[in-house]
Scaffold this active site. Structure first.
Site, PDB file in Angstrom:
ATOM      1  N   THR A 163      65.403   6.242   9.036  1.00 11.08           N
ATOM      2  CA  THR A 163      64.038   5.869   9.344  1.00 11.08           C
ATOM      3  C   THR A 163      63.203   6.109   8.101  1.00 11.08           C
ATOM      4  O   THR A 163      63.513   7.004   7.314  1.00 11.08           O
ATOM      5  CB  THR A 163      63.474   6.698  10.517  1.00 11.08           C
ATOM      6  OG1 THR A 163      62.064   6.480  10.628  1.00 11.08           O
ATOM      7  CG2 THR A 163      63.710   8.172  10.329  1.00 11.08           C
ATOM      8  N   CYS A 188      59.651  -0.016   7.837  1.00 14.32           N
ATOM      9  CA  CYS A 188      60.026   0.668   9.079  1.00 14.32           C
ATOM     10  C   CYS A 188      61.321   0.023   9.510  1.00 14.32           C
ATOM     11  O   CYS A 188      61.455  -1.205   9.469  1.00 14.32           O
ATOM     12  CB  CYS A 188      58.942   0.504  10.139  1.00 14.32           C
ATOM     13  SG  CYS A 188      59.440   1.127  11.755  1.00 14.32           S
TER      14      CYS A 188
END
Length: 230
Positions: A83, A196
């Site tokens: 992430t 993201c």
């Protein structure tokens, strides 16, 4: 072949993509029945998101550091945090392990340099877009960073958490993102970072004429290539 350690679950939808990419790259490079050697520690994203929302970054760092320690003990030769946002605590995690932590922003900066990108638009969570932990890695590599303005920051963030992290990919949200990307282009962006790991579920290269840099693809590909280096 080296063993890849993945800290995933943030969200699990994008972790699936990581697993798929590392195996596809290893298969492409080595052929036959080859697949990647992977250890996965998947956290509970609800716990991490609550820490994010409350500004409890030290608590989230502890969760990920423990995951990294367990992956190292299990035999991981290097580790990825799957992430972008949680790279805010990458220094704390790296300090707790003896194997390398492969930083997603550093991998992305290298990809941008390969394509001679000197000014890039950054999309991601509000933390990634507005705080310095991610942008500084790009700036250190000599790359200017532009982010959405005004309420567009909230639009990008809300679509990530309220839709993409839940597996919902909506056409109207794609249109909103493409409008924001066009605004970044007007402000001089030569490319767009999908900063993201869920945004790649919504936006692909075919959707825009600007070069798109999907951090999930970049990060996972780097891991796969590192795993088969001599």
């Amino acid at each position: 072949m080296k063993t890849i350690g993945l800290i995933g679950g943030m969200s699990w939808e994008s972790t699936v993509t990581y697993y798929q990419i590392v195996n596809e790259v290893v298969k492409e490079k080595l052929g036959g029945l080859h697949s990647a050697k992977v250890l996965l520690y998947s956290v509970n994203f609800a716990e991490i998101e609550a820490y994010q929302a409350n500004g409890q970054w030290d608590e989230s760092a502890e969760v990920l550091a423990q995951a990294a320690e367990n992956l190292e003990k299990a035999g991981a030769d290097f580790i990825l945090i799957c992430t972008n946002t949680m790279h805010k605590v990458a220094p704390q995690v790296q300090s707790r392990i003896h194997v390398p932590l492969v930083h997603i922003a550093e991998a992305t900066a290298a990809a941008l340099k390969e394509h001679n990108i000197s000014r890039v638009g950054l999309l991601g969570t509000k933390y990634t877009m507005t705080q310095e932990f991610y942008k500084n890695k790009l700036i250190e590599a000599g790359i200017d960073v532009v982010i959405p303005e005004g309420d567009d920051i909230n639009v990008v963030n809300d679509i990530i958490y309220n839709e993409l992290c839940l597996g919902n990919v909506l056409p109207e949200s794609k249109e909103k993102y493409l409008h924001i990307i066009d605004n970044l282009k007007q402000r001089g962006a030569q490319g767009i970072i999908l900063g993201c790991t869920e945004i790649g579920l919504l936006i692909q290269q075919k959707d825009t004429d600007l070069p798109v840099f999907d951090t999930t693809q970049i990060h996972a590909t780097k891991a796969a290539l590192m795993s088969i280096e001599d």
